[in-house]
Enzyme design. Sequence first.
Site, PDB file in Angstrom:
ATOM      1  N   GLU A  36     -10.033  -2.070   9.855  1.00 33.39           N
ATOM      2  CA  GLU A  36     -11.121  -1.901  10.288  1.00 33.39           C
ATOM      3  C   GLU A  36     -12.077  -2.789   9.404  1.00 33.39           C
ATOM      4  O   GLU A  36     -13.100  -3.355   9.663  1.00 33.39           O
ATOM      5  CB  GLU A  36     -11.650  -0.356  10.316  1.00 33.39           C
ATOM      6  CG  GLU A  36     -11.053   0.484  11.274  1.00 33.39           C
ATOM      7  CD  GLU A  36     -11.329   1.907  11.091  1.00 33.39           C
ATOM      8  OE1 GLU A  36     -12.236   2.307  11.393  1.00 33.39           O
ATOM      9  OE2 GLU A  36     -10.446   2.404  10.137  1.00 33.39           O
ATOM     10  N   ASP A  38     -11.485  -5.422   7.869  1.00 31.55           N
ATOM     11  CA  ASP A  38     -11.164  -6.964   8.194  1.00 31.55           C
ATOM     12  C   ASP A  38     -12.158  -7.213   9.452  1.00 31.55           C
ATOM     13  O   ASP A  38     -12.805  -8.463   9.386  1.00 31.55           O
ATOM     14  CB  ASP A  38      -9.834  -7.480   8.782  1.00 31.55           C
ATOM     15  CG  ASP A  38      -8.866  -7.264   7.252  1.00 31.55           C
ATOM     16  OD1 ASP A  38      -9.572  -7.447   6.159  1.00 31.55           O
ATOM     17  OD2 ASP A  38      -7.665  -7.235   7.230  1.00 31.55           O
ATOM     18  N   LEU A  84      -6.384 -14.520  -0.986  1.00 32.09           N
ATOM     19  CA  LEU A  84      -6.141 -15.376   0.165  1.00 32.09           C
ATOM     20  C   LEU A  84      -6.963 -15.018   1.562  1.00 32.09           C
ATOM     21  O   LEU A  84      -7.334 -13.959   1.639  1.00 32.09           O
ATOM     22  CB  LEU A  84      -4.839 -15.281   0.563  1.00 32.09           C
ATOM     23  CG  LEU A  84      -3.486 -15.742  -0.219  1.00 32.09           C
ATOM     24  CD1 LEU A  84      -2.353 -15.158   0.222  1.00 32.09           C
ATOM     25  CD2 LEU A  84      -3.702 -17.016  -0.438  1.00 32.09           C
ATOM     26  N   LYS A 116       4.173 -10.333   2.459  1.00 32.68           N
ATOM     27  CA  LYS A 116       2.864  -9.865   1.917  1.00 32.68           C
ATOM     28  C   LYS A 116       3.072  -8.339   1.458  1.00 32.68           C
ATOM     29  O   LYS A 116       3.021  -7.437   2.287  1.00 32.68           O
ATOM     30  CB  LYS A 116       1.814 -10.351   2.867  1.00 32.68           C
ATOM     31  CG  LYS A 116       0.504  -9.810   2.219  1.00 32.68           C
ATOM     32  CD  LYS A 116      -0.670 -10.403   2.956  1.00 32.68           C
ATOM     33  CE  LYS A 116      -2.022  -9.618   2.566  1.00 32.68           C
ATOM     34  NZ  LYS A 116      -2.045  -9.109   1.402  1.00 32.68           N
ATOM     35  N   ASP A 118       2.057  -4.908   0.304  1.00 29.31           N
ATOM     36  CA  ASP A 118       0.703  -4.209   0.189  1.00 29.31           C
ATOM     37  C   ASP A 118       0.828  -3.214  -1.101  1.00 29.31           C
ATOM     38  O   ASP A 118       1.005  -1.978  -0.747  1.00 29.31           O
ATOM     39  CB  ASP A 118       0.731  -3.116   1.462  1.00 29.31           C
ATOM     40  CG  ASP A 118      -0.912  -2.789   1.730  1.00 29.31           C
ATOM     41  OD1 ASP A 118      -1.713  -3.120   1.009  1.00 29.31           O
ATOM     42  OD2 ASP A 118      -1.015  -1.858   2.455  1.00 29.31           O
ATOM     43  N   ARG A 137      -6.007  -7.767 -11.509  1.00 32.69           N
ATOM     44  CA  ARG A 137      -6.705  -8.661 -11.079  1.00 32.69           C
ATOM     45  C   ARG A 137      -8.349  -8.861 -11.545  1.00 32.69           C
ATOM     46  O   ARG A 137      -8.769  -9.962 -11.935  1.00 32.69           O
ATOM     47  CB  ARG A 137      -6.828  -9.187  -9.435  1.00 32.69           C
ATOM     48  CG  ARG A 137      -7.845 -10.165  -9.252  1.00 32.69           C
ATOM     49  CD  ARG A 137      -7.732 -10.606  -7.811  1.00 32.69           C
ATOM     50  NE  ARG A 137      -7.484  -9.775  -6.751  1.00 32.69           N
ATOM     51  CZ  ARG A 137      -6.334  -9.891  -6.130  1.00 32.69           C
ATOM     52  NH1 ARG A 137      -5.549 -10.980  -6.130  1.00 32.69           N
ATOM     53  NH2 ARG A 137      -5.931  -8.894  -5.167  1.00 32.69           N
ATOM     54  N   TYR A 232       6.023 -12.874  -7.719  1.00 36.47           N
ATOM     55  CA  TYR A 232       6.198 -13.801  -6.759  1.00 36.47           C
ATOM     56  C   TYR A 232       5.421 -15.028  -6.971  1.00 36.47           C
ATOM     57  O   TYR A 232       5.407 -16.092  -6.430  1.00 36.47           O
ATOM     58  CB  TYR A 232       5.837 -13.410  -5.378  1.00 36.47           C
ATOM     59  CG  TYR A 232       4.428 -12.655  -5.118  1.00 36.47           C
ATOM     60  CD1 TYR A 232       3.285 -13.519  -5.549  1.00 36.47           C
ATOM     61  CD2 TYR A 232       4.405 -11.350  -5.197  1.00 36.47           C
ATOM     62  CE1 TYR A 232       2.049 -12.593  -5.542  1.00 36.47           C
ATOM     63  CE2 TYR A 232       2.967 -10.908  -5.018  1.00 36.47           C
ATOM     64  CZ  TYR A 232       1.890 -11.364  -5.501  1.00 36.47           C
ATOM     65  OH  TYR A 232       0.754 -10.949  -5.557  1.00 36.47           O
ATOM     66  N   LYS A 329      -1.588 -11.428   8.750  1.00 30.88           N
ATOM     67  CA  LYS A 329      -1.033  -9.869   9.037  1.00 30.88           C
ATOM     68  C   LYS A 329      -0.558  -9.388  10.046  1.00 30.88           C
ATOM     69  O   LYS A 329      -1.246  -9.831  10.999  1.00 30.88           O
ATOM     70  CB  LYS A 329      -2.284  -9.184   8.434  1.00 30.88           C
ATOM     71  CG  LYS A 329      -2.685  -9.557   6.911  1.00 30.88           C
ATOM     72  CD  LYS A 329      -4.043  -8.768   6.356  1.00 30.88           C
ATOM     73  CE  LYS A 329      -3.834  -7.437   6.313  1.00 30.88           C
ATOM     74  NZ  LYS A 329      -4.764  -6.579   5.351  1.00 30.88           N
ATOM     75  N   CYS A 423     -23.984  24.119   9.643  1.00 28.33           N
ATOM     76  CA  CYS A 423     -22.707  24.591   9.564  1.00 28.33           C
ATOM     77  C   CYS A 423     -21.913  25.228  10.692  1.00 28.33           C
ATOM     78  O   CYS A 423     -22.475  26.143  11.289  1.00 28.33           O
ATOM     79  CB  CYS A 423     -22.553  25.192   8.363  1.00 28.33           C
ATOM     80  SG  CYS A 423     -20.866  25.989   7.954  1.00 28.33           S
ATOM     81  N   CYS A 426     -21.292  29.215   9.433  1.00 27.94           N
ATOM     82  CA  CYS A 426     -22.394  30.007   9.009  1.00 27.94           C
ATOM     83  C   CYS A 426     -23.820  29.685   9.568  1.00 27.94           C
ATOM     84  O   CYS A 426     -24.820  30.329   9.236  1.00 27.94           O
ATOM     85  CB  CYS A 426     -22.081  30.316   7.629  1.00 27.94           C
ATOM     86  SG  CYS A 426     -23.025  28.841   6.521  1.00 27.94           S
ATOM     87  N   CYS A 441     -22.328  21.955   3.509  1.00 31.24           N
ATOM     88  CA  CYS A 441     -22.832  23.239   3.813  1.00 31.24           C
ATOM     89  C   CYS A 441     -23.096  23.950   2.509  1.00 31.24           C
ATOM     90  O   CYS A 441     -22.396  24.265   1.365  1.00 31.24           O
ATOM     91  CB  CYS A 441     -22.073  24.333   4.629  1.00 31.24           C
ATOM     92  SG  CYS A 441     -22.408  25.765   4.518  1.00 31.24           S
ATOM     93  N   CYS A 446     -20.958  30.878   2.590  1.00 29.18           N
ATOM     94  CA  CYS A 446     -20.434  30.701   3.986  1.00 29.18           C
ATOM     95  C   CYS A 446     -18.846  31.095   4.048  1.00 29.18           C
ATOM     96  O   CYS A 446     -18.015  30.735   3.086  1.00 29.18           O
ATOM     97  CB  CYS A 446     -20.280  29.001   4.105  1.00 29.18           C
ATOM     98  SG  CYS A 446     -19.719  28.414   5.549  1.00 29.18           S
TER      99      CYS A 446
HETATM  100  S1  IVH Z   1       0.143 -15.265  -3.111  1.00 25.46           S
HETATM  101  C1  IVH Z   1      -3.267 -17.569  -4.477  1.00 25.46           C
HETATM  102  N1  IVH Z   1       2.375 -13.811  -2.324  1.00 25.46           N
HETATM  103  O1  IVH Z   1      -1.860 -10.158  -1.042  1.00 25.46           O
HETATM  104  C2  IVH Z   1      -2.078 -16.986  -4.159  1.00 25.46           C
HETATM  105  N2  IVH Z   1       0.255 -12.634  -2.652  1.00 25.46           N
HETATM  106  O2  IVH Z   1      -4.061 -11.288   0.368  1.00 25.46           O
HETATM  107  C3  IVH Z   1      -2.302 -15.741  -4.080  1.00 25.46           C
HETATM  108  N3  IVH Z   1       0.264 -10.540  -2.124  1.00 25.46           N
HETATM  109  O3  IVH Z   1      -4.035 -11.532  -3.823  1.00 25.46           O
HETATM  110  C4  IVH Z   1      -1.459 -14.734  -3.992  1.00 25.46           C
HETATM  111  N4  IVH Z   1       2.231 -10.368  -1.585  1.00 25.46           N
HETATM  112  O4  IVH Z   1      -2.472  -9.492  -4.347  1.00 25.46           O
HETATM  113  C5  IVH Z   1       0.798 -13.879  -2.719  1.00 25.46           C
HETATM  114  N5  IVH Z   1       4.141 -12.828  -1.472  1.00 25.46           N
HETATM  115  C6  IVH Z   1       2.801 -12.777  -1.963  1.00 25.46           C
HETATM  116  C7  IVH Z   1       1.974 -11.685  -1.691  1.00 25.46           C
HETATM  117  C8  IVH Z   1       0.674 -11.510  -2.175  1.00 25.46           C
HETATM  118  C9  IVH Z   1       1.224  -9.896  -1.686  1.00 25.46           C
HETATM  119  C10 IVH Z   1      -1.151 -10.070  -2.412  1.00 25.46           C
HETATM  120  C11 IVH Z   1      -1.723 -10.644  -3.556  1.00 25.46           C
HETATM  121  C12 IVH Z   1      -2.982 -11.420  -2.936  1.00 25.46           C
HETATM  122  C13 IVH Z   1      -3.208 -10.737  -1.668  1.00 25.46           C
HETATM  123  C14 IVH Z   1      -3.407 -11.962  -0.699  1.00 25.46           C
END
Ligand code: IVH
Length: 682
Positions: A36, A38, A84, A116, A118, A137, A232, A329, A423, A426, A441, A446
């Site tokens: 949502e 995004d 990203l 990626k 989460d 960060r 990573y 995603k 409410c 009540c 409320c 109540c």
């Molecule tokens: S690379 C500049 N690799 O997702 C490069 N990020 O939406 C940025 N994330 O900020 C990071 N898995 O917090 C990278 N395999 C992965 C990742 C990863 C999760 C997170 C990271 C990043 C965000 C990007």
Amino acid sequence: MTHAEAQIRIAALRTELARHDERYYRQAQPEITDFEYDALKRELAGLEVQFPELAIGESPTQRVGDDRSEGFVRVKHRQAMTTLDNTYDEEELREFDARLVKALGTTELAYTVEPKIDGVAVSLTYEKGKLTRAVTRGDGEEGDDVTANVCTIRGLPHVLMPADDLLAPPLPGLIEIRGEVFLRDEEFRRINQVQEELGEALYANPRNLAAGTLKQLDSKLVATRRLEIVLYGLGACEPAPTGFDSQSSFQAQVRAWGLPVVEKFWSVRGIDAVWAAIGALDAMRRGFAYATDGAVVKLDAFTQQGVVGYRGAGQAARKLSPRWACAYKFAPDRAETRIRAITLQVGRTGAVTPVAELEPVLLAGTTVKRATLHNADEIARKDVRVGDAVLVEKAGEIIPAVVQVLLEKRPPHCEAYVFPSECPVCATKLVREEGGVKWMCPNPVCPEKVRRKIGHFASKAGLDIDGLGEEVVDLLLTQHLIKTLPDLFRLKVADLLPLKKSGEVWATNLINGIAARRTADLWRVIHGLGIPQVGAASAKDLARRFRSLDALAEASLNDLVQIEGFGEKTAEAVRAWFNDEANRALVADLQAAGLTPTPPAEGAAGGALAGKTVVLTGTLPTLSREQATEKIEAAGGKVSGSVSRKTHYVLAGEEAGSKLEKAKSLGVPVLDEAGFLELIGG
Ligand code: IVH
């Protein structure tokens, strides 16, 4: 859309996004799903393209937040931590490749495709192979130092494993390694179960819980939760790296150093192979330890990364995004169903939450019958109506949410939903929560609030009264045997006898159960009172510090903020609660009904300060107020706020004021820190 309409919508979107950023980053309590969020970002970006005169700077489609919070030391990253751009669209991913092919003049570029994760981004610094720092960060340029918390992660080596091979490159003098802190689903469920038993707020999903945990000020608590990490990414490296020159060789190096890495990544050439790898990842990601919400595609060679560089150069770090990487995603698990009714839930604080009662639908393995509609503003924004066909989403969350109304399937004569102004229980006029989005409320009596308050007071989280579950509370209320909390302590066996046939044993047990909790631990009583912001841990701190309800009721804001881990918000909430006449009357009535909570065990009975009262004043050279208090209590003493003839010692530091004067005039012995430490023996 006209220019004027766009202007209004853009302003609304910006305000809304700012609010969601605040909830996501600072409070770790998002109201809407990532999908949502995004969608809102995209709507804004779309309008800014259509009406460029209304755009302010670059508006990328990612969360550009700031996670820095109070209580942490801020540390500058040697190399900025950027984020990203996200896409849910194959076409956009192909455009990403096309741009790179054009910029580099080479086809079939080498990429890595990684899960990626989460979780919560962190940057670890290893100096000469030793872990020296972990930082969030933050705003991309500087983040919060969370080293103590990250050090509780069991699978994370604090020392890099040197290579056996003598010819292998040496460990870098300093390297920043980026990764993601996360919690497994089982651990998330375990912690939420504990939260539920304690009557504390539940975390929306594993990511929020990981973020919340990483930002705990108490590392001992952090250590009780099994945070995990995968690494990573490369940040700064001094001197320049030898031994790896690409993302794939860096990944191999990180693994060789013994650090936890992603379970699988793909090294591929060309965008078709990237797309195939993403498909393979999608098929296997549910088996990974961490929630994987997409794929990160990275140009493999560091030299090529260097050539294409970053978008948004010259802007704040958090707005930079690498041209060499793209996040694809996966759409979350969703299902279509219909809304049968919208009901309202009244919580013990009076917050009114709208809930969609759904035609049951199978979603991510469970049958969903109810979904949250968040609040009145969200219902209005999505124009949710009873009878609507909707999409419900469950992205790891425990509470499914209605994310979209399928307008084309709206039945005729379906009326707009009007959020009640009263409410539902009540009929008191609802008031808007100050600075928030909830309707509350305000009626202190109540019936639903009272029912939930009493339920909480009696529950495991509160006094833990044997035999007094929700059903019994309901029974006592509906039979008019109790109206308020103190009434519980006035109940007699004879009152209960008419409720159940041959219920003597039940009645006697219940009354005995209640009587036994008259002397419940003080922290349970404090927690059971349901003071906003005060969970079990804070209740314990308060009990330890003040030792009685009366002392707590008199605590000044200043006394409260002195407690370690207490921010202004909690201190103010406690003060505000006791400032309310009705609450004071409630406490007095509980005491009159025989509630005499037990303070936490005193420190050593034979301690140097056994039975002695000490007053703290001024700033001590090394001990914080809280530490001094702990030491006094551990030595059997009691801390008091004011000096009288009954005071045994005054422990005075720099800038001690009137209390010191008074001590002198009354002839109370005054100790400095050294004298105090000597007295208690260290
Ligand atoms: S690379 C500049 N690799 O997702 C490069 N990020 O939406 C940025 N994330 O900020 C990071 N898995 O917090 C990278 N395999 C992965 C990742 C990863 C999760 C997170 C990271 C990043 C965000 C990007």
